[in-house]
Design a protein around this motif. Structure first.
Motif, PDB file in Angstrom:
ATOM      1  N   LEU A  99       9.274 -20.420 -16.203  1.00  7.95           N
ATOM      2  CA  LEU A  99      10.171 -19.357 -15.749  1.00  7.95           C
ATOM      3  C   LEU A  99      11.136 -18.942 -16.859  1.00  7.95           C
ATOM      4  O   LEU A  99      11.362 -17.753 -17.091  1.00  7.95           O
ATOM      5  CB  LEU A  99      10.976 -19.825 -14.522  1.00  7.95           C
ATOM      6  N   ALA A 100      11.688 -19.941 -17.575  1.00 11.04           N
ATOM      7  CA  ALA A 100      12.670 -19.641 -18.624  1.00 11.04           C
ATOM      8  C   ALA A 100      12.026 -18.884 -19.782  1.00 11.04           C
ATOM      9  O   ALA A 100      12.647 -18.000 -20.393  1.00 11.04           O
ATOM     10  CB  ALA A 100      13.306 -20.936 -19.123  1.00 11.04           C
ATOM     11  N   LEU A 101      10.767 -19.200 -20.067  1.00 10.42           N
ATOM     12  CA  LEU A 101      10.059 -18.488 -21.135  1.00 10.42           C
ATOM     13  C   LEU A 101       9.703 -17.070 -20.687  1.00 10.42           C
ATOM     14  O   LEU A 101       9.852 -16.108 -21.441  1.00 10.42           O
ATOM     15  CB  LEU A 101       8.777 -19.240 -21.529  1.00 10.42           C
ATOM     16  N   ALA A 102       9.256 -16.948 -19.452  1.00 12.69           N
ATOM     17  CA  ALA A 102       8.833 -15.631 -18.959  1.00 12.69           C
ATOM     18  C   ALA A 102      10.006 -14.655 -18.887  1.00 12.69           C
ATOM     19  O   ALA A 102       9.881 -13.483 -19.220  1.00 12.69           O
ATOM     20  CB  ALA A 102       8.172 -15.778 -17.596  1.00 12.69           C
ATOM     21  N   SER A 103      11.157 -15.142 -18.469  1.00 14.32           N
ATOM     22  CA  SER A 103      12.315 -14.249 -18.332  1.00 14.32           C
ATOM     23  C   SER A 103      13.052 -14.079 -19.655  1.00 14.32           C
ATOM     24  O   SER A 103      13.888 -13.203 -19.792  1.00 14.32           O
ATOM     25  CB  SER A 103      13.284 -14.824 -17.296  1.00 14.32           C
ATOM     26  N   GLY A 104      12.754 -14.939 -20.614  1.00 11.64           N
ATOM     27  CA  GLY A 104      13.483 -14.888 -21.890  1.00 11.64           C
ATOM     28  C   GLY A 104      14.833 -15.571 -21.824  1.00 11.64           C
ATOM     29  O   GLY A 104      15.579 -15.639 -22.807  1.00 11.64           O
ATOM     30  N   LYS A 105      15.160 -16.140 -20.669  1.00 14.38           N
ATOM     31  CA  LYS A 105      16.468 -16.781 -20.498  1.00 14.38           C
ATOM     32  C   LYS A 105      16.627 -17.977 -21.440  1.00 14.38           C
ATOM     33  O   LYS A 105      17.731 -18.307 -21.869  1.00 14.38           O
ATOM     34  CB  LYS A 105      16.610 -17.231 -19.043  1.00 14.38           C
ATOM     35  N   ILE A 106      15.507 -18.589 -21.776  1.00 17.33           N
ATOM     36  CA  ILE A 106      15.556 -19.748 -22.665  1.00 17.33           C
ATOM     37  C   ILE A 106      16.281 -19.404 -23.975  1.00 17.33           C
ATOM     38  O   ILE A 106      16.986 -20.241 -24.539  1.00 17.33           O
ATOM     39  CB  ILE A 106      14.117 -20.264 -22.919  1.00 17.33           C
ATOM     40  N   TYR A 107      16.156 -18.131 -24.423  1.00 18.47           N
ATOM     41  CA  TYR A 107      16.753 -17.742 -25.707  1.00 18.47           C
ATOM     42  C   TYR A 107      18.226 -17.357 -25.574  1.00 18.47           C
ATOM     43  O   TYR A 107      18.888 -17.090 -26.550  1.00 18.47           O
ATOM     44  CB  TYR A 107      15.942 -16.593 -26.329  1.00 18.47           C
ATOM     45  N   GLU A 108      18.703 -17.277 -24.330  1.00 19.48           N
ATOM     46  CA  GLU A 108      20.105 -16.893 -24.123  1.00 19.48           C
ATOM     47  C   GLU A 108      20.984 -18.105 -23.899  1.00 19.48           C
ATOM     48  O   GLU A 108      22.199 -18.029 -24.040  1.00 19.48           O
ATOM     49  CB  GLU A 108      20.216 -15.979 -22.889  1.00 19.48           C
ATOM     50  N   ASP A 109      20.381 -19.207 -23.534  1.00 22.68           N
ATOM     51  CA  ASP A 109      21.192 -20.349 -23.105  1.00 22.68           C
ATOM     52  C   ASP A 109      21.713 -21.179 -24.281  1.00 22.68           C
ATOM     53  O   ASP A 109      21.312 -20.989 -25.426  1.00 22.68           O
ATOM     54  CB  ASP A 109      20.400 -21.212 -22.124  1.00 22.68           C
ATOM     55  N   GLU A 110      22.574 -22.110 -23.926  1.00 22.67           N
ATOM     56  CA  GLU A 110      23.299 -22.904 -24.918  1.00 22.67           C
ATOM     57  C   GLU A 110      22.372 -23.598 -25.908  1.00 22.67           C
ATOM     58  O   GLU A 110      22.594 -23.552 -27.117  1.00 22.67           O
ATOM     59  CB  GLU A 110      24.184 -23.933 -24.178  1.00 22.67           C
ATOM     60  N   GLY A 111      21.335 -24.249 -25.406  1.00 18.82           N
ATOM     61  CA  GLY A 111      20.494 -25.074 -26.269  1.00 18.82           C
ATOM     62  C   GLY A 111      19.879 -24.290 -27.409  1.00 18.82           C
ATOM     63  O   GLY A 111      19.938 -24.692 -28.575  1.00 18.82           O
ATOM     64  N   PHE A 112      19.283 -23.155 -27.082  1.00 17.87           N
ATOM     65  CA  PHE A 112      18.642 -22.365 -28.124  1.00 17.87           C
ATOM     66  C   PHE A 112      19.676 -21.810 -29.098  1.00 17.87           C
ATOM     67  O   PHE A 112      19.465 -21.794 -30.324  1.00 17.87           O
ATOM     68  CB  PHE A 112      17.793 -21.237 -27.525  1.00 17.87           C
ATOM     69  N   ASN A 113      20.804 -21.361 -28.574  1.00 17.63           N
ATOM     70  CA  ASN A 113      21.836 -20.825 -29.475  1.00 17.63           C
ATOM     71  C   ASN A 113      22.379 -21.888 -30.413  1.00 17.63           C
ATOM     72  O   ASN A 113      22.757 -21.584 -31.550  1.00 17.63           O
ATOM     73  CB  ASN A 113      22.941 -20.165 -28.666  1.00 17.63           C
ATOM     74  N   TYR A 114      22.381 -23.091 -29.946  1.00 12.22           N
ATOM     75  CA  TYR A 114      22.824 -24.218 -30.788  1.00 12.22           C
ATOM     76  C   TYR A 114      21.850 -24.442 -31.948  1.00 12.22           C
ATOM     77  O   TYR A 114      22.246 -24.476 -33.111  1.00 12.22           O
ATOM     78  CB  TYR A 114      22.959 -25.464 -29.901  1.00 12.22           C
ATOM     79  N   ILE A 115      20.562 -24.550 -31.647  1.00 13.22           N
ATOM     80  CA  ILE A 115      19.608 -24.813 -32.751  1.00 13.22           C
ATOM     81  C   ILE A 115      19.467 -23.601 -33.669  1.00 13.22           C
ATOM     82  O   ILE A 115      19.224 -23.731 -34.864  1.00 13.22           O
ATOM     83  CB  ILE A 115      18.210 -25.251 -32.229  1.00 13.22           C
ATOM     84  N   LYS A 116      19.661 -22.435 -33.096  1.00 12.15           N
ATOM     85  CA  LYS A 116      19.502 -21.176 -33.846  1.00 12.15           C
ATOM     86  C   LYS A 116      20.421 -21.101 -35.062  1.00 12.15           C
ATOM     87  O   LYS A 116      20.116 -20.411 -36.038  1.00 12.15           O
ATOM     88  CB  LYS A 116      19.827 -20.041 -32.873  1.00 12.15           C
ATOM     89  N   GLU A 117      21.545 -21.786 -34.972  1.00 13.33           N
ATOM     90  CA  GLU A 117      22.484 -21.750 -36.102  1.00 13.33           C
ATOM     91  C   GLU A 117      21.871 -22.299 -37.379  1.00 13.33           C
ATOM     92  O   GLU A 117      22.393 -22.071 -38.464  1.00 13.33           O
ATOM     93  CB  GLU A 117      23.766 -22.521 -35.751  1.00 13.33           C
ATOM     94  N   SER A 118      20.781 -23.025 -37.246  1.00 15.50           N
ATOM     95  CA  SER A 118      20.125 -23.560 -38.446  1.00 15.50           C
ATOM     96  C   SER A 118      19.129 -22.574 -39.061  1.00 15.50           C
ATOM     97  O   SER A 118      18.691 -22.760 -40.198  1.00 15.50           O
ATOM     98  CB  SER A 118      19.338 -24.836 -38.090  1.00 15.50           C
ATOM     99  N   PHE A 119      18.727 -21.565 -38.303  1.00 17.67           N
ATOM    100  CA  PHE A 119      17.568 -20.761 -38.707  1.00 17.67           C
ATOM    101  C   PHE A 119      17.745 -20.041 -40.049  1.00 17.67           C
ATOM    102  O   PHE A 119      16.785 -19.902 -40.803  1.00 17.67           O
ATOM    103  CB  PHE A 119      17.213 -19.718 -37.635  1.00 17.67           C
ATOM    104  N   ALA A 120      18.952 -19.556 -40.329  1.00 16.10           N
ATOM    105  CA  ALA A 120      19.140 -18.746 -41.538  1.00 16.10           C
ATOM    106  C   ALA A 120      18.861 -19.544 -42.803  1.00 16.10           C
ATOM    107  O   ALA A 120      18.340 -19.015 -43.786  1.00 16.10           O
ATOM    108  CB  ALA A 120      20.552 -18.181 -41.550  1.00 16.10           C
ATOM    109  N   GLY A 153      14.703 -15.300 -35.146  1.00 15.07           N
ATOM    110  CA  GLY A 153      15.279 -15.592 -36.466  1.00 15.07           C
ATOM    111  C   GLY A 153      14.745 -16.791 -37.222  1.00 15.07           C
ATOM    112  O   GLY A 153      15.120 -17.003 -38.375  1.00 15.07           O
ATOM    113  N   ALA A 154      13.867 -17.608 -36.608  1.00 15.77           N
ATOM    114  CA  ALA A 154      13.355 -18.758 -37.357  1.00 15.77           C
ATOM    115  C   ALA A 154      12.417 -18.265 -38.454  1.00 15.77           C
ATOM    116  O   ALA A 154      11.493 -17.501 -38.187  1.00 15.77           O
ATOM    117  CB  ALA A 154      12.629 -19.716 -36.420  1.00 15.77           C
TER     118      ALA A 154
END
Ligand code: 3PG
Ligand code: CO
Length: 553
Positions: A99-120, A153-154
């Motif tokens: 469900l989280a993948l289908a709605s894209g919500k997975i990319y809005e929540d805390e966990g993904f935003n936390y790891i995303k800070e490493s992507f650049a 951004g990865a």
């Protein structure tokens, strides 16, 4: 307001000992030579089945009855024990991630935003089981996550795969690796540096559980984090194909390997600043690695180098330990389990299994929560499993010891409920060794007898059921139920099944007039908790799935 107090059952007495026996991997299927339960001598389970017809029935243990996405999803121990303990059906990890993948919500929540800070500046590492078994993880979810992470951004991605062969056919890892390679090559064509970095068989590398053998996790750590392994290859498909050629090799037990570049350097050790996601949704076989990745103080093995990473689990694996602290999808919130209610109502509880299934009757039973609700009323006994062996070598496992400990607990008079998991049918079934699985089923049956005999002595009640099927079918079949032949041979099924499981009630303490109702024909494992509460003399909470029993005067 909310109260833990359970109402008294209008007809059933309190104070009877209830033995809750869960046979792991024990489904009901037509008799033939690949039905190891049928082939084995199982006089105790046979007598329950052939006894009073209103005290034995089948219940559903797969698909939506246990919160899985579809009716094609076989049952498993996590969702099975969650349902048995919680008495309600929760959308489980597999479904929540879908469900989280289908709605894209997975990319809005805390966990993904936390790891995303490493992507650049850094690499994203994805570690998990490469399989479409749907028990611990799913390959299509990994594919979506790869796409989504790169869209968000990865720029550099490394995948650390664990080969399955336990929830899927042995040998299927090659095909999964090809699918994954195609996905990664697609990302590379878009300018993203995406590669497999390491791998190994799930049972030998990383996916131990309940601290049976930390060496397994260490082997994974060395390959995934340090970039060190006994085998080096240029790509994952070649790695798996080559390692499978060794005599006796199989997907579950492939040795660890790393992927190296042309100069022989590992392509993906984990370094300071990297992001790491363990993409399994199921908890039991990820919590050990999660500890190694997350804990500053850690003494289970020498990590040698501990990179400063941003780590998230696909889910939070342990609600009590809050492990890991970051996660991409919130786990099912399983609260007010039957174990917690019963303890609040004074039911003294004993739970027991051997290491490899210990957490099933404690952690999973209690809604993926570690520890006691009330240490004064509960005692959880773990019998150490043999480690470093495949269980077809010791198919009796610790069934006798579990039976003895449980018998002693019953005879001690110190408990109102004893709850056990007898692992043999499942653990040996997963090896695909048909002869050994027959021995395993006999041993499990003997353990049941030992416990039921003790129940008889103290005037108690027994409930015997299972968490999902496994040992009752050891071959892949077509829709008509006939074994599918490949090159003239049957394909051995190491995985669980879609079969229903038996449930039997009895014992001298069972009040006259108690029998299975006829009006819950589609009952499943989640109906068992209310049933057991009744047998303890209580009415289950309103939101629990209905009881399977009635009391006729
Ligand atoms: C395992 O983890 O051993 C298998 O993937 C599933 O088996 P279980 O659900 O019976 O534990
Ligand atoms: Co299993």
């Amino acid at each position: 307001g909310f109260s833990w107090k359970l109402a008294d059952h209008p007809k059933l007495p309190k104070g009877k000992l209830v033995a809750m026996i869960v046979l792991d991997g024990w489904g009901e299927a037509s008799p033939d030579k690949y039905n190891c339960i049928h082939v084995a001598e199982t006089p105790t389970m046979d007598s329950l089945k052939n006894g009073a017809p209103d005290k034995w029935r089948l219940v559903r243990a797969h698909g939506t009855a246990v919160g899985l996405p579809t009716e094609d999803d076989m049952g498993n121990s996590e969702v099975g024990h969650n349902a048995l303990g919680a008495g309600r059906i929760y959308a489980q990890g597999a479904k929540l991630v879908d469900l989280a993948l289908a709605s894209g919500k997975i990319y809005e929540d805390e966990g993904f935003n936390y790891i995303k800070e490493s992507f650049a500046t850094n690499t994203l590492h994805l570690i998990g089981l490469m399989s479409d078994g749907g028990v611990h993880s799913r390959l299509d979810q990994l594919q979506l996550l790869l796409k989504g992470a790169s869209q968000h951004g990865a720029k550099s991605i490394r995948v650390h795969v664990l080969t399955d062969g336990r929830d899927v056919l042995d040998g299927s890892s090659v095909g999964f690796a090809e699918i994954l390679e195609a996905e990664l090559s697609d990302l590379r064509s878009q300018g993203i540096d995406a590669q497999v970095a390491s791998g190994g068989g799930r049972m030998y590398v990383t996916m131990d559980r309940y601290e049976n053998d930390w060496e397994v996790v260490k082997r994974g750590w060395d390959a995934q984090v340090l970039g060190e392994a006994p085998h080096k290859f240029k790509n994952v498909v070649e790695a798996i194909k080559t390692l499978r050629e060794a005599p006796g090799a199989n997907d579950q037990y492939l040795p660890p390997f790393v992927i190296v570049d042309d100069s022989g350097k590992p392509v993906g050790p984990i370094v300071d600043g990297d992001a790491v996601v363990t993409f399994n949704f199921r908890a039991d076989r990820m919590t050990m690695l999660a500890q190694a990745l997350e804990y500053e103080n850690f003494d289970k093995f020498d990590r040698v180098r501990v990179p400063k990473i941003r780590y998230a689990g696909m889910l939070q694996y342990d609600g009590e330990l809050k492990l890991p602290s970051h996660y991409l999808v919130s786990p099912p919130l399983i609260e007010r389990t039957s174990g917690e209610y019963l303890v609040h109502n004074g039911v003294r509880t004993f739970a027991c299994s051997e290491t490899v299934k210990f957490g099933h009757v404690t952690f999973f039973w209690n809604g993926n929560r570690s520890g006691y609700f009330n240490a004064e009323l509960e005692e959880y006994v773990e019998i150490p499993s043999d480690s470093g062996i495949t269980f077809n070598v010791q198919p009796k496992m610790k069934a006798l010891e579990i039976g003895e400990k449980t018998r002693d607990a019953i005879l001690s008079g110190r408990f109102d409920q004893v709850r056990v998991n007898i692992p043999n049918g499942d653990m040996v079934g997963h090896t695909g060794d048909v002869e050994a699985t027959v021995v395993a089923c006999k041993a499990a049956d003997e353990a049941v007898k030992m416990i039921i005999d003790a129940v008889e002595q103290v005037g108690g009640i027994y409930v015997v059921t299972a968490d999902h099927g496994n040992a009752e079918d050891m071959v892949k079949r077509n829709k008509k139920g006939e074994p599918i032949l490949k090159d003239g041979e049957v394909q051995i099924l190491t995985s669980h099944t879609l079969q229903p499981v038996p449930i039997a009630i009895g014992g001298p303490g069972l009040a006259a007039g108690v029998k299975f109702r006829k009006d819950v024909p589609s009952g499943g494992l989640a109906n068992v908790a209310a049933t057991v509460m009744n047998l303890h003399g209580f009415v289950a909470p309103d939101d629990y799935e209905t009881t399977l029993i009635e009391v006729v005067d």
